[in-house]
Design a protein around this motif. Sequence first.
Motif, PDB file in Angstrom:
ATOM      1  N   LEU A  91       0.782  -1.245  -0.108  1.00 12.91           N
ATOM      2  CA  LEU A  91       0.062   0.010   0.093  1.00 12.91           C
ATOM      3  C   LEU A  91       0.875   1.245   0.026  1.00 12.91           C
ATOM      4  O   LEU A  91       1.784   1.463   0.883  1.00 12.91           O
ATOM      5  CB  LEU A  91      -0.763  -0.168   1.290  1.00 12.91           C
ATOM      6  CG  LEU A  91      -1.598   1.299   1.436  1.00 12.91           C
ATOM      7  CD1 LEU A  91      -2.722   1.205   0.249  1.00 12.91           C
ATOM      8  CD2 LEU A  91      -2.398   1.267   2.757  1.00 12.91           C
ATOM      9  N   ASP A 127      -3.337   6.049   0.461  1.00 14.07           N
ATOM     10  CA  ASP A 127      -4.897   5.813   0.784  1.00 14.07           C
ATOM     11  C   ASP A 127      -5.604   7.048   1.190  1.00 14.07           C
ATOM     12  O   ASP A 127      -4.887   8.021   1.673  1.00 14.07           O
ATOM     13  CB  ASP A 127      -5.334   4.763   1.483  1.00 14.07           C
ATOM     14  CG  ASP A 127      -5.018   4.786   2.789  1.00 14.07           C
ATOM     15  OD1 ASP A 127      -5.878   4.807   3.740  1.00 14.07           O
ATOM     16  OD2 ASP A 127      -3.848   4.929   3.383  1.00 14.07           O
ATOM     17  N   PHE A 138      -7.398   3.455  -2.392  1.00 13.46           N
ATOM     18  CA  PHE A 138      -6.224   2.695  -1.775  1.00 13.46           C
ATOM     19  C   PHE A 138      -5.250   2.386  -3.213  1.00 13.46           C
ATOM     20  O   PHE A 138      -5.756   1.930  -4.299  1.00 13.46           O
ATOM     21  CB  PHE A 138      -6.400   1.287  -1.369  1.00 13.46           C
ATOM     22  CG  PHE A 138      -7.168   1.292   0.160  1.00 13.46           C
ATOM     23  CD1 PHE A 138      -6.680   1.277   1.158  1.00 13.46           C
ATOM     24  CD2 PHE A 138      -8.742   1.319  -0.353  1.00 13.46           C
ATOM     25  CE1 PHE A 138      -7.496   1.201   2.354  1.00 13.46           C
ATOM     26  CE2 PHE A 138      -9.670   1.279   0.987  1.00 13.46           C
ATOM     27  CZ  PHE A 138      -8.738   1.476   2.175  1.00 13.46           C
ATOM     28  N   TYR A 158     -14.831  -3.377   4.015  1.00 11.83           N
ATOM     29  CA  TYR A 158     -15.016  -2.457   2.792  1.00 11.83           C
ATOM     30  C   TYR A 158     -15.715  -3.598   1.625  1.00 11.83           C
ATOM     31  O   TYR A 158     -15.455  -4.567   1.623  1.00 11.83           O
ATOM     32  CB  TYR A 158     -13.515  -2.216   2.387  1.00 11.83           C
ATOM     33  CG  TYR A 158     -13.067  -0.927   3.014  1.00 11.83           C
ATOM     34  CD1 TYR A 158     -13.452   0.294   3.068  1.00 11.83           C
ATOM     35  CD2 TYR A 158     -12.115  -0.970   4.041  1.00 11.83           C
ATOM     36  CE1 TYR A 158     -13.022   1.352   3.736  1.00 11.83           C
ATOM     37  CE2 TYR A 158     -11.468   0.174   4.796  1.00 11.83           C
ATOM     38  CZ  TYR A 158     -11.757   1.181   4.520  1.00 11.83           C
ATOM     39  OH  TYR A 158     -11.514   2.467   5.225  1.00 11.83           O
ATOM     40  N   CYS A 181     -15.699  -3.608  -2.324  1.00 12.23           N
ATOM     41  CA  CYS A 181     -14.808  -2.926  -3.662  1.00 12.23           C
ATOM     42  C   CYS A 181     -15.716  -2.316  -4.575  1.00 12.23           C
ATOM     43  O   CYS A 181     -16.523  -3.469  -5.004  1.00 12.23           O
ATOM     44  CB  CYS A 181     -13.799  -3.891  -4.306  1.00 12.23           C
ATOM     45  SG  CYS A 181     -13.082  -3.317  -5.728  1.00 12.23           S
ATOM     46  N   TYR A 212     -11.566  -1.431  -9.535  1.00 16.41           N
ATOM     47  CA  TYR A 212     -10.388  -1.480  -9.305  1.00 16.41           C
ATOM     48  C   TYR A 212      -9.654  -1.209 -10.861  1.00 16.41           C
ATOM     49  O   TYR A 212     -10.167  -1.697 -11.611  1.00 16.41           O
ATOM     50  CB  TYR A 212      -9.580  -2.551  -8.611  1.00 16.41           C
ATOM     51  CG  TYR A 212      -9.486  -3.884  -9.483  1.00 16.41           C
ATOM     52  CD1 TYR A 212      -8.217  -4.038 -10.116  1.00 16.41           C
ATOM     53  CD2 TYR A 212     -10.449  -4.692  -9.305  1.00 16.41           C
ATOM     54  CE1 TYR A 212      -8.309  -5.494 -10.649  1.00 16.41           C
ATOM     55  CE2 TYR A 212     -10.273  -6.038 -10.102  1.00 16.41           C
ATOM     56  CZ  TYR A 212      -9.468  -6.438 -10.730  1.00 16.41           C
ATOM     57  OH  TYR A 212      -9.140  -7.358 -11.531  1.00 16.41           O
ATOM     58  N   THR A 265      -9.368  -6.601  -0.646  1.00 17.88           N
ATOM     59  CA  THR A 265     -10.363  -5.832  -0.196  1.00 17.88           C
ATOM     60  C   THR A 265     -10.465  -5.778   1.282  1.00 17.88           C
ATOM     61  O   THR A 265     -10.414  -4.853   2.272  1.00 17.88           O
ATOM     62  CB  THR A 265     -11.749  -5.838  -0.738  1.00 17.88           C
ATOM     63  OG1 THR A 265     -11.725  -5.764  -2.205  1.00 17.88           O
ATOM     64  CG2 THR A 265     -12.627  -4.792  -0.246  1.00 17.88           C
ATOM     65  N   CYS A 282      -7.706  -4.208   3.189  1.00 19.73           N
ATOM     66  CA  CYS A 282      -7.548  -2.720   3.058  1.00 19.73           C
ATOM     67  C   CYS A 282      -7.866  -2.369   4.560  1.00 19.73           C
ATOM     68  O   CYS A 282      -7.233  -1.119   5.048  1.00 19.73           O
ATOM     69  CB  CYS A 282      -8.530  -2.187   2.184  1.00 19.73           C
ATOM     70  SG  CYS A 282      -8.091  -2.319   0.633  1.00 19.73           S
ATOM     71  N   ARG A 294      -5.007   0.507   5.977  1.00 16.59           N
ATOM     72  CA  ARG A 294      -5.108   1.862   5.824  1.00 16.59           C
ATOM     73  C   ARG A 294      -4.397   2.670   6.685  1.00 16.59           C
ATOM     74  O   ARG A 294      -4.299   2.377   7.886  1.00 16.59           O
ATOM     75  CB  ARG A 294      -6.784   2.097   5.869  1.00 16.59           C
ATOM     76  CG  ARG A 294      -7.472   1.477   7.280  1.00 16.59           C
ATOM     77  CD  ARG A 294      -8.663   1.719   7.252  1.00 16.59           C
ATOM     78  NE  ARG A 294      -9.203   1.483   8.795  1.00 16.59           N
ATOM     79  CZ  ARG A 294     -10.227   1.719   9.370  1.00 16.59           C
ATOM     80  NH1 ARG A 294     -11.431   2.567   8.489  1.00 16.59           N
ATOM     81  NH2 ARG A 294     -10.583   1.703  10.538  1.00 16.59           N
TER      82      ARG A 294
END
Length: 857
Positions: free
Chosen positions: A299, A302, A319, A341, A343, A346, A474, A477, A481
């Motif tokens: 990552l 975000d 993200f 979360y 999605c 993407y 997902t 995330c 985050r």
Amino acid sequence: MAFFFEAACIIRSLMSSHPDFNYNTDGYDGDAAEDRKSQDGSETMPFIDESPTMSPQLCARGPDGEAVSPTPPEGLLPGGDTEKGLEMKKLVLSGFLASEEIYINQLEALLLPMRPLKATATTSQPVLTNQQIETIFYKIQDIFEIHKEFYDALYPNIQQWDDKVTVGHLFQKLASQLGVYKAFVDNYKVAVETAEKCSQANSQFQKISENLKVKGPKDSKDCTTSVTMEALLYKPIDRVTRSTLVLHDLLKHTPKDHPDFPLLQDALRISQNFLSSINEEIDPRRTAVTTPKGEARQLVKDGFLVEVSEGSRKLRHVFLFTDLLLCAKMKKTAVGKHQQYDCKWYIPLADLTFQTLDDSDSCPHVQTLPEHEIEEMKTKISAIKSEIQKEKKALKGQSRALERLRKKMNEQESCLLLHSPMIPFRIHNKHGKSYLFLLSSDYERSEWREAIQKLQKKDLQACVLSSVELQVLTGSCFKLRTVHNIPVTSNKDDEESPGLYGFLHVIVHSAKGFKQSANLYCTLEVDSFGYFVSKAKTRVFRDTTEPQWNEEFEIELEGSQCLRILCYEKCYDKSKLNKDDNEIVDKIMGKGQVQLDPQTVQSKNWHMDVIEMNGIKVEFSMKFTSRDLSLKRTPSKKQSGVFGVKISVVTKRERSKVPYIVRQCIEEVEKRGIEEVGIYRISGVATDIQALKAAFDTNTKDILVMLSDMDINAIAGTLKLYFRELPEPLLTDRLYPAFMEGIALSDPAAKENCMMHLLRSLPDPNLITFLTLLEHLKRVAEKEPVNKMSLHNLATVFGPTLLRPSEESNKGHITLASDIWSHDVMAQVQVLLYYLQHPPISFTELKRNTLYFSTDV
């Protein structure tokens, strides 16, 4: 057996306790770490920022190119006066000591279950194994003892403070023991994962870990606070950054010849080196996600963005991973369930472009709130803030009423953040559809674009995720985050700075470091109500590598904490139009930001600084005037000139109905500035405004030539300054209370009679000038589709300027500096808005008409 019985009792006690309230809203905790904690209590491995100008919390690493202002040059720091500096030093130490007490109580709460858990580990029914206990509580006892010893040594020094007291050796010793923290950090991720696994496997431990009791400070009325184990395990990491920031502040206020200075410098050096070393280790661990091929997907960035979906604005969490961009929304879950979360879409970075729409395509209709509704939200937010402050002062720190107010404020601020962004940021999948985000700041748009482009320079392969792979990514995330909450006041720690309210004077001096000549200019942005707004723009300095702008701006601050400077290369090629907003896209050469430290900027002297951005150095100076001071009208006895002189004196001298300065400025704005975006809102260059002021004051013959050559924002600024510097407001001190009462009337007919009667009560020069300005502002608002200035916008700019009472009539009625959108200020805006929305008002008709309803004034 006695010991085992005691241990069992403690465990039962820990298990039977219940949280008093949500720890995320705990007002006493000054460590500001809760905004890093996820809503289900889980923690992420943070990146620790050792920059001295960052707020005292951990944050995600920003992309290359973003700059933070370095420590100010020597001689420009506050505290040059030794006695004042040492007093500030005591205040810094006292604040740190108070937070140290809280930190020790947190560590103590974390250690409390360790002893009984160890006692049960050797029984036939252990809660945890010895290995699990050692892993979870690794080095906590050592850290506790270090800080207890430090606190006990520092406390008497603060109690018996004088200019000879030394504390540098204590901080030096504390810094020398950071090796213990290194061991803790190395074990941190394993400790959190072990605690989480044990909670899932053992209901007894789950009840204990979700409800640890932290003692409040000695002088606190709250005895204990319920905190999760994961939240407490995070505290030592946060503490290292806090200690480093305190060392910066102590050095600021310690004279160089004081015995503490070299010791504090050494402690700071050790702390910064430690932070740098652990950041390199923490960052990859925090962001790593394994792909099906066994590669590490990290990552990178975000944050919360507003997406336009089917014509509506939707708040998304976006993200950016090393190989793809993922857009998600938070699922609605039942109370007590872990949040997740969902999605939305993407795009593999290999397929992502920033291409604008073709001419054949059309930009989707974007839901936009009227400007007056945006301003009404700000009014409500400010009113709720005032109510929250009153509730706190009434010693109801955790009352239900306070929680209700915070919830209301969260709703209003969330709505404002959803509807305020207007800058388009289009993401395009070359194999599919396009997606449109709206951002509040070009700085933010540039950050996202640069971060993506940097990753695209690598040899990326297009990836297609299976439904299972997408579900796993997902799900990760939530843990990965770095931005946990939308940037609203209700998500901030109570001890965080409310920001600055008033006027920031900024001089953009020069820039150097450009590799080739270009047409260069800068823009200035400040944060307001949780998002950034562009406030000022320098003129374009043509064909140079070292622009010398030397332009001064006056920027109104509304709870602002940060100033951003963006440097652009001006593009004059009309073929490079942005199809979204029909504006030429100028190239950002660099960008940087500086925290607005109240101690630094709240001085009478200019504070000089340099921002480094992508090899470019921009030099600027700033000073701040609080709202209380900026609202004061300065009584003037001078009769010459026009600024600061009564309007009746000026019109009599000129033998005119409306002052010459008002007529000329209005004429010039209508001639070439009526379509200027942000006219009357965007700051003009202060030096140009002062030049025009001097020219009007001395009745210079070349005034018309100056006006035709001057930047239109400077002319608009001169007109605003004229009304602001009147010794009495245009609508007079005498009538001010009646205007406030009249605008508050509910009955339309009564309000009409009252407001018209008040106009008729004005002296003729004031009335005719007001009506002239009124018609001008209406003509400006007719061009709102182009200049973005609605009637409400113009009323917000001019209302307080035309109505704000002079200093003498306002004694005893000064509002809080933070209450910028106070009821008085908003009532002033509403008065002008009433007249702007009214059909044309004729001076002759107004004087001739006899009104049935009269108001004593």
